[in-house]
Write a protein that holds these residues in place. Structure first.
Motif, PDB file in Angstrom:
ATOM      1  N   PRO A 170       0.807  -1.226   0.000  1.00 39.11           N
ATOM      2  CA  PRO A 170       0.000   0.000   0.000  1.00 39.11           C
ATOM      3  C   PRO A 170       0.839   1.274   0.000  1.00 39.11           C
ATOM      4  O   PRO A 170       0.341   2.346  -0.346  1.00 39.11           O
ATOM      5  CB  PRO A 170      -0.825  -0.119   1.286  1.00 39.11           C
ATOM      6  N   ARG A 171       2.113   1.171   0.379  1.00 31.80           N
ATOM      7  CA  ARG A 171       2.966   2.370   0.425  1.00 31.80           C
ATOM      8  C   ARG A 171       3.765   2.558  -0.859  1.00 31.80           C
ATOM      9  O   ARG A 171       4.551   3.482  -0.972  1.00 31.80           O
ATOM     10  CB  ARG A 171       3.941   2.276   1.597  1.00 31.80           C
ATOM     11  N   PHE A 172       3.616   1.648  -1.794  1.00 29.93           N
ATOM     12  CA  PHE A 172       4.322   1.771  -3.063  1.00 29.93           C
ATOM     13  C   PHE A 172       3.408   2.397  -4.104  1.00 29.93           C
ATOM     14  O   PHE A 172       2.225   2.046  -4.193  1.00 29.93           O
ATOM     15  CB  PHE A 172       4.736   0.387  -3.575  1.00 29.93           C
ATOM     16  N   THR A 173       3.969   3.294  -4.908  1.00 32.52           N
ATOM     17  CA  THR A 173       3.220   3.761  -6.070  1.00 32.52           C
ATOM     18  C   THR A 173       3.242   2.645  -7.114  1.00 32.52           C
ATOM     19  O   THR A 173       4.005   1.680  -7.004  1.00 32.52           O
ATOM     20  CB  THR A 173       3.861   5.009  -6.700  1.00 32.52           C
ATOM     21  N   VAL A 174       2.419   2.823  -8.131  1.00 31.96           N
ATOM     22  CA  VAL A 174       2.391   1.854  -9.222  1.00 31.96           C
ATOM     23  C   VAL A 174       3.798   1.698  -9.805  1.00 31.96           C
ATOM     24  O   VAL A 174       4.273   0.594 -10.060  1.00 31.96           O
ATOM     25  CB  VAL A 174       1.386   2.301 -10.299  1.00 31.96           C
ATOM     26  N   ARG A 175       4.499   2.835  -9.982  1.00 33.31           N
ATOM     27  CA  ARG A 175       5.848   2.770 -10.547  1.00 33.31           C
ATOM     28  C   ARG A 175       6.757   1.896  -9.682  1.00 33.31           C
ATOM     29  O   ARG A 175       7.440   1.000 -10.184  1.00 33.31           O
ATOM     30  CB  ARG A 175       6.448   4.177 -10.647  1.00 33.31           C
ATOM     31  N   GLN A 176       6.729   2.129  -8.360  1.00 30.57           N
ATOM     32  CA  GLN A 176       7.600   1.356  -7.472  1.00 30.57           C
ATOM     33  C   GLN A 176       7.267  -0.135  -7.517  1.00 30.57           C
ATOM     34  O   GLN A 176       8.158  -0.977  -7.531  1.00 30.57           O
ATOM     35  CB  GLN A 176       7.466   1.873  -6.030  1.00 30.57           C
ATOM     36  N   THR A 177       5.960  -0.430  -7.541  1.00 29.82           N
ATOM     37  CA  THR A 177       5.532  -1.829  -7.569  1.00 29.82           C
ATOM     38  C   THR A 177       6.030  -2.541  -8.812  1.00 29.82           C
ATOM     39  O   THR A 177       6.562  -3.649  -8.757  1.00 29.82           O
ATOM     40  CB  THR A 177       3.991  -1.905  -7.509  1.00 29.82           C
ATOM     41  N   VAL A 178       5.856  -1.883  -9.956  1.00 27.92           N
ATOM     42  CA  VAL A 178       6.196  -2.544 -11.220  1.00 27.92           C
ATOM     43  C   VAL A 178       7.704  -2.522 -11.456  1.00 27.92           C
ATOM     44  O   VAL A 178       8.257  -3.411 -12.098  1.00 27.92           O
ATOM     45  CB  VAL A 178       5.417  -1.888 -12.385  1.00 27.92           C
ATOM     46  N   GLU A 179       8.374  -1.515 -10.889  1.00 26.99           N
ATOM     47  CA  GLU A 179       9.816  -1.384 -11.114  1.00 26.99           C
ATOM     48  C   GLU A 179      10.630  -2.350 -10.244  1.00 26.99           C
ATOM     49  O   GLU A 179      11.743  -2.741 -10.612  1.00 26.99           O
ATOM     50  CB  GLU A 179      10.242   0.070 -10.811  1.00 26.99           C
ATOM     51  N   GLU A 180      10.057  -2.751  -9.116  1.00 27.59           N
ATOM     52  CA  GLU A 180      10.829  -3.538  -8.153  1.00 27.59           C
ATOM     53  C   GLU A 180      11.491  -4.787  -8.752  1.00 27.59           C
ATOM     54  O   GLU A 180      12.686  -5.026  -8.519  1.00 27.59           O
ATOM     55  CB  GLU A 180       9.949  -3.913  -6.957  1.00 27.59           C
TER      56      GLU A 180
END
Lengths: 343, 332
Positions: A117-127
Motif C-alpha cells: 500500500p505504500r508503493f506507487t504503481v511505478r515502485q511496484t512494477v519497477e521492483e
C-alpha cells in the motif's frame, strides 16, 4: 497428451511433495511417534507447451497451490523431476536460479493484499527490474510498456497512483504489469479474478489470454470455479488429493467429463437460471472428511458412487481416452453407459 | 404483516469532515419463508444494508432516514438492551468469514452453551444436537474444537448456532464465497431446507447471481447505494429491465454454455459521495441519454417488477443489444 514435437516449457515427471504433519507436543517426548506425513503432490507427470493456458482445478487441499509453489520454484519437489525449458531446476546454480525466477512469475488472488500500500504503481512494477539489476535508464520505459500492455492507458495517468486510489480491476492490472515486466515465459495466476467484481472479471481474463497469445507466454490458471475454464483455458487438469484425476483439452473435458469426480464437480456448479433445479448430489460425495486409509486404492473411492472392488485395492493408473488422461478404473465403461443414456 | 419492512433507509458514513451516502432510500419487505437475494458489486451498499437492519453499523455510520420494522418491533426506536435480545432470537447474521469467528480454544458445544446462557437458556445441549442433525453434521462434532473441522463444516456450525433460538429472520452475507463448490452446495441445500421447514425469512447477500438463482425467490439488484431493480428471481434474470442487471447477467459465466463470450462493463462502480442528480450507472451504461445524466431515475413499477431506469420502456430492445460484448466496451 499434446504431442507435436515442440519442447515443453514445463515438464513434470513423477513429482511428489510431502510435508510433515503437525508438530505437536508429542514430538518433544522421547520415543513418541514421529509426525505423520502429508502427501500434497503424489506422482504428478505432465508437460505443458509454449502458448498454452492450463486450468488447474481442485478443492482446497487438492494440492493445486503446492503444485504452483513447486512450479515457480518456491519449494523443491520431494522426489521426481521438474524441467523448465529442458533444464532440471535442482541442478541450477544461484545466478541461473535468479534468471529462472525472472522467467516464472505469479499473480495472486487478492490485489488488495498483494500490492504494497505504500508503493506507487511505478515502485511496484519497477521492483522486479531492480532485483534483476536492470540499468536505471531502461526501467521507466519497461514499466510504462508493461502498464500499457496491461491496459492501464495512458500509463502516465496511473504510474504515480497508490493502490487505494484504484479500483480492484485496476489493481489486478498493476499486479499483472509487475508479473510481465521482466518478460517471463510462464505466468502462474492463483484465482486472479475471484476477488474482483463480476462486471470486470471478463476484462481481466481477456487481458491474460491476449498477453499469452501476443507475448508467447504460458499460463497456469488456478481456480476452483469450473465455469471460468471455458473462457480462457486450452488444457484442464483436475486434481484430487494430490493426484491428477483427469487431464486433457479443456473443452473436451467440459463436454465429456470422464472421471466421476470431474462429473460431480461440474454438477455442483450453480447456474444463473432460476428455473433450473440443481441436480441432487450423492450423499457419499458430500462426505468430504471421509477417512482415506493408506494403502493401494483410488483416493476418490470413499466418495465415489461408482466404486467397485478394484477401486478399493488398486491405485488407478492414468489411461488415455481420446486426448484425455483419466485416472479411473471404470472410465471406459462409465463413458459408454453415459453415452447410451443420452441415446 | 410482513416479517420485515424496510422503508426509505438512508445511511451515511462520516470520514473526517466528509460524509458519504452508503444507502439511499432503500425500501423492501420480506415475507415469512421468503428468500430475498441482494446482488451487487463492491461498494454498492449490500453489506451496509445487512448491518443497518441488524443495527450493527459502525460508529461512524448513521441512519439519517427511514425505518426498519421486524415482526412489529421498530428497530431504530429500540433500546440497546432490546436490540441485544432481538439479535440471535429474532434475527441472526452469518457472514462470509463467520467460520473464522468461532472461538479456537473452546469446544463447539461450549460455544452453544455460552450463547444460550447469554440469552437465559441454561441447557441447550439437546437443541444443539438437533440443530447439528439439521445442518447434516454428526452430533459427535459438538465435542470437537473448530480446527478439527473443515471450512464447510465450520460454516454449517455457524449456521446451526445462528438458528439456536429459531430466529424468524436470517441474514447471510456471502456465506458461501470462498468455499469449494461441493461444500457451497451443502450450505445452499441447508439454507433452502431451513427456509422450507422453519419458515425462516432469508436475506441472502451475494455477488453471485447463480447462487441467488438457486436459492432465492426474489432478488434486489443494488448499485451505488440504491435498489435499481427488484422482482421475482425468474422475472429479473430472464427479463432484466435495468441495463446494469443486463450487464451483470452477460458478465456471468454459465457452465452450460462454457464458451459464451462474457462481457466486461467498462468503467468502475461509483464511489459513494454526495448524492448527485443523475443515474449513477449512466457513466457505464451503453444506452444512456441526456436525461440519465441530469435526473436520478425513481424506482418504478414496470412489467411486474420494480426498476429505476428512465428508459425502462425500451428494455426489450436493450436486452437484444446487451448480449454483444462490443456494446459494453468504453474507454476507462
Amino acid at each position: 497428451m499434446i504431442e507435436n514435437g515442440n519442447m515443453p516449457v514445463i515438464e513434470f515427471t513423477k513429482v511428489c511433495k510431502t510435508y510433515r504433519g503437525h508438530r505437536g507436543m508429542g514430538e518433544l517426548i522421547p520415543g513418541a511417534k514421529a509426525a505423520s506425513e502429508v502427501r500434497a503432490l503424489d506422482d504428478i507427470s505432465f508437460r505443458l507447451e509454449k502458448g498454452r493456458v492450463l486450468g488447474l482445478v481442485g478443492e482446497s487441499g487438492s494440492g493445486k497451490s503446492t503444485l504452483a509453489n513447486v512450479l515457480v520454484g518456491l519449494e523443491p519437489p520431494s522426489s521426481g523431476q521438474m524441467l523448465f525449458q529442458g533444464t532440471d531446476l535442482a541442478t541450477l546454480r544461484k545466478a541461473n536460479k535468479r534468471a529462472f525466477h525472472g522467467q516464472v512469475q505469479m499473480i495472486f488472488q487478492d490485489p488488495y493484499a498483494s500490492l504494497n500500500p505504500r508503493f506507487t504503481v511505478r515502485q511496484t512494477v519497477e521492483e522486479p527490474l531492480i532485483i534483476h539489476r536492470y540499468p536505471r535508464q531502461d526501467r521507466t520505459r519497461l514499466v510504462i510498456d508493461a502498464l500499457e500492455r496491461s491496459e492501464l492507458r495512458p500509463a502516465s495517468a496511473f504510474i504515480d497512483k497508490y493502490p487505494h486510489e484504484m479500483s480492484g480491476g485496476q489493481r489486478q492490472r498493476v499486479a499483472i504489469a509487475r508479473a510481465i515486466v521482466l518478460g517471463p515465459s510462464v505466468l502462474v495466476a492463483d484465482e486472479p479474478v475471484s476477488m474482483l467484481d463480476v462486471s470486470v472479471r471478463a476484462g481481466i481474463l481477456r487481458l491474460l489470454r491476449s498477453l499469452i497469445d501476443r507475448l508467447g507466454m504460458t499460463l497456469i490458471f488456478i481456480t476452483h470455479d469450473l465455469s471460468l475454464i471455458g473462457q480462457i483455458c486450452d488444457d484442464l487438469m483436475i486434481l484430487y488429493r494430490g493426484k491428477v484425476a483427469e487431464f486433457g483439452p479443456a473443452i473436451a473435458i467440459l463436454d465429456h467429463p470422464r472421471h466421476p469426480y470431474t462429473q460431480q464437480l461440474m454438477a455442483a456448479v450453480p447456474v444463473p437460471d432460476a428455473r433450473s433445479r440443481p441436480a441432487e448430489l450423492p450423499a457419499r460425495l458430500m462426505n468430504s472428511l471421509a477417512v482415506v486409509d493408506e494403502g493401494p486404492k483410488c483416493s476418490f473411492e470413499p466418495r465415489c458412487i461408482y466404486a467397485v472392488d478394484i477401486c478399493r485395492s488398486v491405485v488407478p493408473a492414468a489411461r488415455s481416452i481420446d486426448k484425455t488422461e483419466v485416472a479411473c478404473h471404470r472410465a471406459q465403461e462409465l463413458e459408454k453407459s453415459a453415452t447410451s443414456k443420452e441415446i | 404483516m410482513s416479517l420485515l419492512d424496510v422503508r426509505d433507509l438512508t445511511v451515511i458514513y462520516r470520514t473526517g469532515n466528509k460524509s458519504v451516502q452508503a444507502l439511499n432510500r432503500v425500501s423492501f419487505s420480506l415475507e415469512r419463508g421468503e428468500a430475498l437475494g441482494v446482488v451487487g458489486e463492491s461498494g454498492c451498499g449490500k453489506s451496509t444494508l445487512a448491518k443497518a437492519i441488524l443495527a450493527l453499523l459502525p460508529r461512524n455510520a448513521q441512519v439519517i432516514n427511514g425505518s426498519a420494522v421486524l415482526d412489529g418491533a421498530k428497530l431504530y426506536e429500540a433500546g440497546a438492551e432490546e436490540l441485544r435480545r432481538l439479535r440471535w432470537t429474532a434475527m441472526a447474521y452469518v457472514t462470509q468469514s463467520a467460520m473464522d469467528s468461532l472461538n479456537p480454544v473452546a469446544r463447539i458445544l461450549d460455544q452453544f452453551t455460552q450463547t444460550g446462557r447469554a440469552h437465559g437458556h441454561n441447557d441447550v445441549r439437546s437443541r444443539a444436537e438437533a440443530l447439528f442433525r439439521d445442518v447434516g453434521l454428526d452430533a459427535r462434532w459438538l465435542r470437537s474444537y473448530p480446527h478439527e473441522l473443515s471450512g464447510g463444516m465450520r460454516q454449517r456450525v455457524i449456521i446451526a448456532l445462528a438458528l439456536l433460538f429459531e430466529p424468524p429472520l436470517l441474514i447471510a452475507d456471502e456465506p458461501t464465497t470462498g468455499l469449494d463448490v461441493i461444500v457451497q452446495r451443502q450450505v445452499l441445500d441447508l439454507l433452502r431446507r431451513i427456509r422450507a421447514e422453519h419458515g425462516t425469512g432469508v436475506i441472502f447477500i451475494s455477488h453471485d447471481i447463480a447462487v441467488i438463482a438457486q436459492l432465492c425467490s426474489s432478488v434486489a439488484v443494488m448499485y451505488g447505494g440504491r435498489i435499481v431493480e427488484k422482482g421475482s428471481t425468474i422475472d429479473v434474470l430472464e427479463r432484466p429491465q435495468h441495463p446494469y442487471t443486463m450487464g451483470l447477467k452477460q458478465a456471468f459465466p454459465d457452465m452450460r454454455d462454457a464458451r459464451r463470450e462474457l462481457i466486461h462493463i467498462a468503467g468502475t462502480p461509483p464511489t459513494p459521495d454526495e448524492p448527485v442528480d443523475a443515474c449513477l450507472f449512466a457513466a457505464r451504461c451503453p444506452f444512456a441519454q441526456d436525461v440519465c445524466r441530469t435526473q436520478a431515475p425513481p424506482l418504478r413499477q414496470i412489467a411486474g417488477h420494480q426498476v429505476a431506469c428512465h428508459l425502462a420502456e425500451r428494455a426489450a430492445d436493450f436486452r437484444r443489444r446487451a448480449v454483444s460484448p462490443s456494446i459494453w466496451v468504453r474507454p476507462e
